[in-house]
Every structure is written in C-alpha cells, then in structure tokens.
Design a protein around this motif. Structure first.
Motif, mmCIF file in Angstrom:
data_model
loop_
_atom_site.group_PDB
_atom_site.id
_atom_site.type_symbol
_atom_site.label_atom_id
_atom_site.label_comp_id
_atom_site.label_asym_id
_atom_site.label_seq_id
_atom_site.Cartn_x
_atom_site.Cartn_y
_atom_site.Cartn_z
ATOM 1 N N THR A 104 -3.359 -13.135 9.591
ATOM 2 C CA THR A 104 -2.558 -12.307 10.487
ATOM 3 C C THR A 104 -1.212 -11.977 9.862
ATOM 4 O OG1 THR A 104 -3.628 -13.265 12.432
ATOM 5 C CG2 THR A 104 -1.505 -12.195 12.775
ATOM 6 N N ALA A 105 -0.597 -12.963 9.209
ATOM 7 C CA ALA A 105 0.702 -12.726 8.564
ATOM 8 C C ALA A 105 0.594 -11.661 7.478
ATOM 9 C CB ALA A 105 1.246 -14.027 7.980
ATOM 10 N N ARG A 144 1.289 -6.042 5.475
ATOM 11 C CA ARG A 144 0.720 -4.782 5.014
ATOM 12 C C ARG A 144 1.068 -3.649 6.003
ATOM 13 N NH1 ARG A 144 -3.349 -3.156 1.352
ATOM 14 N NH2 ARG A 144 -2.813 -5.147 0.356
ATOM 15 N N PHE A 145 1.052 -3.948 7.266
ATOM 16 C CA PHE A 145 1.420 -2.957 8.280
ATOM 17 C C PHE A 145 2.862 -2.487 8.078
ATOM 18 C CE2 PHE A 145 3.547 -2.048 12.323
ATOM 19 C CZ PHE A 145 2.752 -1.049 12.849
ATOM 20 N N ASN A 197 -3.499 -0.161 16.034
ATOM 21 C CA ASN A 197 -2.855 0.360 14.824
ATOM 22 C C ASN A 197 -2.633 -0.704 13.757
ATOM 23 O OD1 ASN A 197 -0.783 -0.908 16.274
ATOM 24 N ND2 ASN A 197 0.782 0.544 15.590
ATOM 25 N N LEU A 198 -3.145 -1.909 14.005
ATOM 26 C CA LEU A 198 -3.131 -2.943 12.964
ATOM 27 C C LEU A 198 -4.417 -2.892 12.138
ATOM 28 C CD1 LEU A 198 -1.161 -5.192 12.093
ATOM 29 C CD2 LEU A 198 -2.412 -6.771 13.575
ATOM 30 N N ALA A 209 -7.508 -2.817 4.821
ATOM 31 C CA ALA A 209 -7.027 -2.775 3.441
ATOM 32 C C ALA A 209 -7.127 -4.154 2.791
ATOM 33 C CB ALA A 209 -5.590 -2.272 3.393
ATOM 34 N N LEU A 210 -6.922 -5.198 3.598
ATOM 35 C CA LEU A 210 -7.009 -6.567 3.084
ATOM 36 C C LEU A 210 -8.456 -7.025 2.942
ATOM 37 C CD1 LEU A 210 -4.155 -8.180 5.203
ATOM 38 C CD2 LEU A 210 -4.107 -7.792 2.738
ATOM 39 N N LEU A 211 -9.327 -6.544 3.833
ATOM 40 C CA LEU A 211 -10.735 -6.934 3.813
ATOM 41 C C LEU A 211 -11.584 -5.677 4.004
ATOM 42 C CD1 LEU A 211 -12.830 -9.221 3.682
ATOM 43 C CD2 LEU A 211 -12.601 -9.472 6.169
#
Length: 353
Positions: A239-240, A245-246, A275-276, A282-284
């Motif tokens: 989550t962090a 990235r957001f 919107n997250l 992008a991370l996964l």
C-alpha cells in the motif's frame, strides 16, 4: 535438503495443522464463556484519493461496503498471573504478545489460515493484538489477564479486502463486551480510528461513505446484496508503494463520477471508481490482466480493484454466475471466491446455548 524431503516435511506440517483444526472447539480450548464473532471483508465501491497532506496522509473520500465473505473469530479472557505473563514475555513466543498499561495483558493468538496462503503473522505484529493493547490502555485496565484468540481466516491477506482490520474491529467488539463497555463507547471508537480507517468502518459495517483521510464517517448508504466474484493473483501490492507511485502521477476521480457517488443514497447506485488502481497496476502488471479478463466476462463498468489491491471484484447478477466465474478464474491460476455485498459488521454471533 532435497526437494522430496522438503515436500514431505511440508506435507507433514500441513497434516498436523489439519489434525489440530479438526480437534479444535471453542468449548475445549477457550472455555464455555468464549465469544464467537463474524469478521467480514470489504470492498471500496469508490476510492478517491486526494492530495498528500503535511502529515503524510492523503485526503480521501471512499464508499466502503461489507461482504458476506468473512473470517470467524473466538475470543475469551481469563485471569493471568504475573509469572505467566513474564514467562510468555521471556520465551518470546510467536503466538503470544504482552501489552496493556502495565504489561498486564497476555494475548495468545491461534491463526488458522484457510485461504491457501499459509499465512504466518507473529502475535506482536497482528493488528488484533494492537487493538487489545490499545483498548486496555485507553480503558486503564489494571487487571492481569490472558486473552485467547482463535482466527479462522477466509479473507486472503494483501488483497485490499480489509481482513486484518476487520479482525481488529472484531477484537474491539469482543473485549468491549468482556470488559463491560459498549462497542460504541467513544474510547472504543477512538482506538478503532487510531488503528486505521478500515477498522473504524468495520464497527459500522454495511455501506458507508467516509471522508477526511478515509476514517471519518460521513453517512450510511442502503446496503446492496448483489453477487460478485473476487479474483486475486498470488503476488501482493505494498500500500505504501502504491501511494508513492500515485504521488508521482496523481489522477483525480472525474468530478461527475465523484458527485454521482456522493449523491447516491443506495449502494446499488454508486458508480465504481478507484484512482489508486493505475499506481497498483504499475507495480503489479498482472492486475491489469485480471481486470481485462473480468471485463471481457461482465463488462468494464462492473469491475474494480479492491483498494490498492491485489484482489479485483466483478459484480454479477446471481451467485451462480459468480461461482462459475470463480471456477473459470481458478483455471487461470488465480485465487477466486464467489460472494456478495452484505450488511454485515464486526459482531458477536449470538450463542445457541
């Protein structure tokens, strides 16, 4: 160690765990005064993350909805001796942790993971222990007590489904009952909010809109009972990291969508938005594959990432349709479960005795 030896040892551990679960009963292990609780999962129908504040938190508006999918918990409290508490602290047992205002609270957690993840969480790191510790301090509990907890996990970890937060809320509800205070006591609610937005939501349950940093209850909505399927790849999302990235490329929820969601009185009328999701994908990147696969089955407007992931849900018309989708998703190599939206909250299950 050879692969065969390793597999044999893992099989032996799994068989022992299964045997232990088969023999377990609340009466035998926790005593006749134990409480049984339901601890539901949740999804965010709306997650609109705003700008980061000076304290590092983000402004957020969200509409959370409880699910029928739930963990089951058993909680019991009994007197403890100083020697018993000291022995547990000295032994550094992974299933036990000591807290309370005067190191007078021993919390023992038996975690039975039924999600296939073989979840292992040391008691001191479990949000359930943190909830007990914080509430004991808030109430100024002076008695030396042992609190035994059994958690039967059906909600997968790192899915954005709030399982750990729901367990913490259920622990607060149980201890409020055992310690003679109301579950809606200001001190209980304050502890829940201090532990996280999701914990505070699960005291309310059903469907609710929250603001502030996502922890301030703004209003309740009429819950839905619509069927859905949950699909989750094996990997999780931090989550962090998703928030970092957001922050690099924030994308607000469209004002028209946000206004429609905030005007809806019924959960069924809330347009889905998160919107997250782009940051998590992008991370996964596998999350985008899950989303696209589900969109092909039911339509993109009925599919949404759960919080920061890594579970994605798809709304469907019937439970039978959800079950069929879950079977098909499992064949893709993903964890999948049929369930439905629900009016549940973290709550004590009435005794049949």
């Amino acid at each position: 160690m050879t692969d065969n030896v390793q597999r044999n040892r893992e099989a032996e551990v799994n068989l022992l765990a299964a045997a232990r679960d088969a023999q377990w009963s609340p009466t035998t292990f926790l005593g006749p005064g134990s409480l049984k609780l339901v601890s539901p999962a949740k999804v965010n129908l709306l997650l609109a993350i705003g700008a980061a504040r000076a304290d590092g938190y983000h402004e957020a508006r969200t509409i959370m909805h409880a699910l029928a999918l739930h963990d089951t918990m058993y909680v019991a409290a009994s007197p403890a001796t100083a020697d018993e508490i000291a022995a547990a602290a000295t032994a550094a047992r992974p299933d036990a942790a000591v807290g309370g205002p005067a190191d007078n609270l021993l919390v023992c957690i038996d975690l039975s993971d039924r999600t296939g993840q073989d979840l292992v969480v040391p008691a001191a790191d479990n949000l359930v222990f943190k909830a007990a510790d914080a509430l004991a301090r808030a109430l100024g509990r002076e008695e030396a007590q042992r609190v035994a907890v059994r958690i039967e996990k059906q909600i997968p970890a790192q899915g954005g489904l709030g399982g750990g937060s729901s367990n913490a809320a259920a622990m607060l509800v149980a201890l409020a009952q055992l310690w003679g205070v109301s579950a809606d006591d200001d001190r209980v609610v304050a502890v829940a909010r201090s532990l996280g937005a999701d914990v505070a939501f699960f005291l309310q349950g059903g469907c609710a809109q929250l603001g502030g940093t996502g922890d301030a209850l703004e209003r309740a909505l009429v819950p839905s009972r619509q069927a859905m399927v949950l699909v989750k790849p094996a990997a999780g999302v931090s989550t962090a990291e998703a928030y970092r990235r957001f922050d690099e490329q924030p994308t607000p929820v469209q004002p028209a969508v946000l206004d429609a969601a905030c005007a809806a009185a019924d959960a069924a009328d809330v347009p889905l938005a998160n919107n997250l999701a782009p940051a998590a994908e992008a991370l996964l990147p596998e999350l985008a594959q899950v989303r696209a696969w589900l969109a092909d089955q039911v339509g993109a407007e009925k599919v949404l990432l759960c919080g920061s992931g890594s579970a994605t849900f798809a709304l469907v018309d019937t439970f039978e349709a959800a079950s069929a989708l879950a079977v098909a998703a499992s064949k893709q190599g993903w964890w999948a479960r049929p369930t439905s939206l629900s009016g549940l909250r973290a709550a004590i299950v009435p005794s049949r005795r």
